[in-house]
Design a protein around this motif. Sequence first.
Motif, PDB file in Angstrom:
ATOM      1  N   UNK A 122      46.853  47.442  36.382  1.00 55.10           N
ATOM      2  CA  UNK A 122      47.420  48.516  37.202  1.00 55.10           C
ATOM      3  C   UNK A 122      48.235  47.928  38.354  1.00 55.10           C
ATOM      4  N   UNK A 123      47.683  46.922  39.029  1.00 58.17           N
ATOM      5  CA  UNK A 123      48.390  46.310  40.152  1.00 58.17           C
ATOM      6  C   UNK A 123      49.653  45.596  39.685  1.00 58.17           C
ATOM      7  N   UNK A 124      49.591  45.021  38.489  1.00 61.88           N
ATOM      8  CA  UNK A 124      50.786  44.370  37.937  1.00 61.88           C
ATOM      9  C   UNK A 124      51.874  45.400  37.662  1.00 61.88           C
ATOM     10  N   UNK A 125      51.456  46.558  37.161  1.00 60.56           N
ATOM     11  CA  UNK A 125      52.406  47.637  36.890  1.00 60.56           C
ATOM     12  C   UNK A 125      52.998  48.202  38.177  1.00 60.56           C
ATOM     13  N   UNK A 126      52.178  48.207  39.246  1.00 59.16           N
ATOM     14  CA  UNK A 126      52.641  48.728  40.529  1.00 59.16           C
ATOM     15  C   UNK A 126      53.298  47.644  41.380  1.00 59.16           C
ATOM     16  N   UNK A 127      53.400  46.419  40.843  1.00 60.58           N
ATOM     17  CA  UNK A 127      53.980  45.246  41.534  1.00 60.58           C
ATOM     18  C   UNK A 127      53.315  45.002  42.888  1.00 60.58           C
ATOM     19  N   UNK A 128      51.988  45.156  42.921  1.00 56.69           N
ATOM     20  CA  UNK A 128      51.225  44.871  44.136  1.00 56.69           C
ATOM     21  C   UNK A 128      50.592  43.485  43.990  1.00 56.69           C
ATOM     22  N   UNK A 129      50.859  42.551  44.903  1.00 60.30           N
ATOM     23  CA  UNK A 129      50.244  41.216  44.815  1.00 60.30           C
ATOM     24  C   UNK A 129      48.717  41.305  44.819  1.00 60.30           C
ATOM     25  N   UNK A 130      48.093  40.456  44.010  1.00 58.80           N
ATOM     26  CA  UNK A 130      46.652  40.482  43.805  1.00 58.80           C
ATOM     27  C   UNK A 130      46.115  39.070  44.083  1.00 58.80           C
ATOM     28  N   UNK A 131      45.404  38.910  45.198  1.00 60.50           N
ATOM     29  CA  UNK A 131      44.800  37.614  45.530  1.00 60.50           C
ATOM     30  C   UNK A 131      43.379  37.598  44.970  1.00 60.50           C
ATOM     31  N   UNK A 132      43.140  36.790  43.959  1.00 57.56           N
ATOM     32  CA  UNK A 132      41.845  36.727  43.262  1.00 57.56           C
ATOM     33  C   UNK A 132      40.991  35.650  43.922  1.00 57.56           C
ATOM     34  N   UNK A 140      29.128  43.327  36.230  1.00 62.33           N
ATOM     35  CA  UNK A 140      29.903  43.540  35.025  1.00 62.33           C
ATOM     36  C   UNK A 140      31.330  43.061  35.279  1.00 62.33           C
ATOM     37  N   UNK A 141      32.021  42.747  34.233  1.00 62.04           N
ATOM     38  CA  UNK A 141      33.427  42.351  34.329  1.00 62.04           C
ATOM     39  C   UNK A 141      34.022  42.478  32.938  1.00 62.04           C
ATOM     40  N   UNK A 142      35.297  42.886  32.873  1.00 62.54           N
ATOM     41  CA  UNK A 142      35.893  43.163  31.568  1.00 62.54           C
ATOM     42  C   UNK A 142      35.988  41.916  30.706  1.00 62.54           C
ATOM     43  N   UNK A 143      36.611  40.894  31.230  1.00 56.21           N
ATOM     44  CA  UNK A 143      36.844  39.697  30.431  1.00 56.21           C
ATOM     45  C   UNK A 143      37.134  38.552  31.387  1.00 56.21           C
ATOM     46  N   UNK A 144      36.837  37.341  30.952  1.00 57.27           N
ATOM     47  CA  UNK A 144      37.110  36.189  31.784  1.00 57.27           C
ATOM     48  C   UNK A 144      38.565  35.781  31.662  1.00 57.27           C
ATOM     49  N   UNK A 145      39.093  35.202  32.715  1.00 58.92           N
ATOM     50  CA  UNK A 145      40.480  34.747  32.694  1.00 58.92           C
ATOM     51  C   UNK A 145      40.695  33.573  31.762  1.00 58.92           C
ATOM     52  N   UNK A 146      39.614  32.950  31.313  1.00 51.57           N
ATOM     53  CA  UNK A 146      39.777  31.733  30.520  1.00 51.57           C
ATOM     54  C   UNK A 146      40.435  32.001  29.176  1.00 51.57           C
ATOM     55  N   UNK A 147      40.244  33.182  28.602  1.00 51.11           N
ATOM     56  CA  UNK A 147      40.813  33.522  27.305  1.00 51.11           C
ATOM     57  C   UNK A 147      42.012  34.448  27.446  1.00 51.11           C
ATOM     58  N   UNK A 148      42.428  34.723  28.654  1.00 49.96           N
ATOM     59  CA  UNK A 148      43.489  35.704  28.877  1.00 49.96           C
ATOM     60  C   UNK A 148      44.835  35.160  28.417  1.00 49.96           C
ATOM     61  N   UNK A 149      45.549  35.970  27.643  1.00 48.93           N
ATOM     62  CA  UNK A 149      46.901  35.606  27.180  1.00 48.93           C
ATOM     63  C   UNK A 149      47.979  36.371  27.936  1.00 48.93           C
ATOM     64  N   UNK A 150      47.550  37.173  28.900  1.00 45.92           N
ATOM     65  CA  UNK A 150      48.499  37.967  29.679  1.00 45.92           C
ATOM     66  C   UNK A 150      49.157  37.080  30.736  1.00 45.92           C
ATOM     67  N   UNK A 151      50.453  37.224  30.881  1.00 50.06           N
ATOM     68  CA  UNK A 151      51.166  36.494  31.914  1.00 50.06           C
ATOM     69  C   UNK A 151      51.141  37.326  33.193  1.00 50.06           C
ATOM     70  N   UNK A 152      50.163  37.054  34.038  1.00 47.79           N
ATOM     71  CA  UNK A 152      49.988  37.835  35.258  1.00 47.79           C
ATOM     72  C   UNK A 152      51.039  37.409  36.289  1.00 47.79           C
ATOM     73  N   UNK A 153      52.022  38.286  36.520  1.00 43.49           N
ATOM     74  CA  UNK A 153      53.125  37.939  37.416  1.00 43.49           C
ATOM     75  C   UNK A 153      52.784  38.160  38.878  1.00 43.49           C
ATOM     76  N   UNK A 154      51.850  39.054  39.146  1.00 42.18           N
ATOM     77  CA  UNK A 154      51.574  39.443  40.535  1.00 42.18           C
ATOM     78  C   UNK A 154      50.329  38.793  41.109  1.00 42.18           C
ATOM     79  N   UNK A 155      49.792  37.774  40.436  1.00 35.66           N
ATOM     80  CA  UNK A 155      48.475  37.268  40.800  1.00 35.66           C
ATOM     81  C   UNK A 155      48.557  35.896  41.472  1.00 35.66           C
ATOM     82  N   UNK A 156      47.744  35.723  42.515  1.00 36.07           N
ATOM     83  CA  UNK A 156      47.542  34.429  43.163  1.00 36.07           C
ATOM     84  C   UNK A 156      46.040  34.143  43.127  1.00 36.07           C
ATOM     85  N   UNK A 157      45.660  33.019  42.556  1.00 36.01           N
ATOM     86  CA  UNK A 157      44.248  32.739  42.281  1.00 36.01           C
ATOM     87  C   UNK A 157      43.745  31.655  43.236  1.00 36.01           C
TER      88      UNK A 157
END
Length: 900
Positions: A122-132, A140-157
Amino acid sequence: MVYVMQLLCLVVLVTCVRTVHGAIDCTKNDFVIGILSLKEGNSPLQEAFDAPATIPNSDVGRCFSTPNIVILTVEELLDLPKSGWTKIKSRIKHALINQANTKKEAGLSVVVGPFYQNLAMILDNMTIPYIVTDYMGFDWSDVSLIESTVNWKNMVKVRPPMIEFNRAVVDVFVMKKWESVVMIMPENPKENQECRNLARQMVEQNISPISYTLKYQDKQSMKKKCGEVLRNVQLLEQKRIVVCSPREEKYRLIQMILDEAKLFRMLDDETYSFFILDPTTQLDALTEINMYRRGLFTAKCDLFAYRYTELRNDTVRFQSGYGYGASDAERILNDAKFYYLTDNERARKGGHFSRDLFLRSLKKVVISDGTTHTGLIKFNATTGSRIGYTLYLYNHGGSNLFTKVGIWRQDDSEGVIQEKNETDTDIDDVSDRLSFFQVNDTVVRETRGIFDEVEKVVVVLEEPFVMIRQQPKGVVYTGNDLYEGFTIDLINKISENLNFKYEIILSPNNEYGGPKNGRDDDDSWGGIVGSILEKNATLGMGAISITSTRQSVIDFSLGVVSTGVNILITKPNEVFSIFQFLTPFSLELWMAIIGASFGVCIIYYILDFKSKERVFTVKSTLWFSLGTLLMTGSDFSPKRTSQRILTTGYLFFVLITVSTYTANMAAFLTKKNLEKPVDSFEQLADRDDINVYTVSGSATMNFLKTAGENTVYSRLWDRIMKDNGLIANATIGRDKVGQGSSAFIFDSMINSYSEKKYCRTQSVSSPILLQEHGIAMPKGAAFKSQLNIELLRLKESGFIQMLKKKWWENTRECDDDFQSRSSKQVSFDLKHTAGVFIVGCFGLGASLLLFIFKKLYVLIKSDNPFPPIRREENSDGSSTSKGHEEKLIYGHSDGKQSTV
């Protein structure tokens, strides 16, 4: 002209300097920070942003409306586990309207918090920067980033990715040339992605993993399965074990494996190596307190685990879901604001906030001045992943608990490794990343202590902890030899075992240390605490209690000895009573017994009043009743049935009464009677004739001062303030108690020593405010772990118990040891039973007086002292003399006798 040119050059130079250093002419920019929180008021991020900002350029503060914070609770507000995109978007807008003091169209500028996949989309769609700040931190958590194939453009880890942790683990195996490993992981594929990635990387490096997957059902079944796995490990003769437990907080898999390994004696075997992998990086099973409680500090095997912050700098409390990166998020944002303003003229003029430009500014942040909690902060300009960081390899077991044995450095030129990259097969490449501490091919462990120089230990003169040594004639003690006591013996033993030197210094004003004027800042403390805060001493020892107030500014070791707070009073004097034999029964009971006896006499007299063979006259009835009560019997017994029934009841009454009296008398006659003793805080609060004292600035004073209103302790505090009862130390308190009519409320161990050493004092009441004495040290002290381990060893070996016996029991100088209100048994003396003799003498005197009175009465009433004798003949021819009822036989000089 020359001066004019110099002036112009100076103006230009100042302008350039201001530009370089960030002097910014700007208007206000709306800047809204969305902070993710599991529950309302449960986010440590909010505390970081509420604190004063650390901004690299003061002009930046004028350009943003900060702090402007919106709390986004992931379960209550956003309802991430159930809500779809539309609901989440609308709830974010609703939170902005209700919480943000800004324009509606401004929206969120940035979101900070743990990673959630659906929120990230959602934040990627809204172009809101996301500091992880962390991954998989909550329940609970949906999925780990280790297997993620999504190119997260708005994320800073902020936190290093788990794939890099895995790579660092593999490098250790490659460096040590370990060819096989046993891997223990959860069975659920959605929760063991990190473990499977590690296994894949090991296979690519020709390391053979033997995997065991455990399905979580309940604690008992999980524990049983862990035992079966470790039994197989022993049968297979495998020595390398990787415990991989995503969401350790949920499964406790690491803890179960370590507990079972201890039972299998694998932790005592130096040939085993355990590698702990917790994707939350929390490593709860390896915290200091858990290692001590479970006895894991005695492990001889290797307990390896990577951390992305050094333990010696670990002063920020880890919170699951936020990680250590939460403490650096505020600094990253402030630096990004500076870059955003200096690179964009439109931003300085208060134009519409550009999230794209701010995201670029976030990725440009580089913090290398050593002020961050997680070391160098730098991001990949494309992916936003953390690069250039350092992972620290610690061995958590063995004699040197929490020992840093290696460093793994990520190559900031390549960013995060991707699955498609070729694997490293050259050990030279591994050695570029991983380095052990080595000298001549021998691993030298960088430990978290101990001291290289002579350290100062601040103490308070307090018997028997620290005392001035008595100097024999002709001998002069100096330095540390000037002191003796429990604390001195303890620090001598610790310094000997840990191989360091120390110098003892006295606490200013001989105080333990408390906050002055109710303030808790570092400048408001005195005594031992103040000396440590001012770095005048490294350790503080003695009878200093571990309290939450003190621990907010300094650290403490594990407890050395347990203690509490009780009362020291003047030992009550013994009160003697010659009629102590009457004390087993109260006055009311004695009156009841006498009344019952006279009542029985009256009934006997009434029952036998009209009898022809009357026996129970007034005189004989009294004699029968008293004889029965004293269990002597009488010359006659009742014959009527009614009288016998009465006698049976009366004898039963006498039996119980006499038996009770005998039992109580055995106790009362062998005890000392004390004058108005005090047994409890309640009794002390009711005694206005006793002055109450305590030590100023002590934990006891703080307890009494902060006690709730209308309590016993608040009343005692009022008494202390009224009597000017705040004194400098326990020695003064003991002296005041010895003078009489005083009570001293303080540490129960010190009061117990006073009772044994100074015989005019007595320690009473059960201890309250149970605490422990500890060793004080600076906040985040690197040597804390080794000091704690040494204390545990001394406890287990019985050394501390031996010291307690030496300085408490073996120093006793008082024969009488009063432990309670009723004193111990004493030997009989005349003063204890004088009343019995008095009663006996009273009976003897009364009988003699009665006898003399009667004789005199008879002589006075009779004119002829020798009345004539009248004889009567009986039917059998014998004669009987009649005269006075009483006959007296007088002897004459001629040998004849006369009868009167």
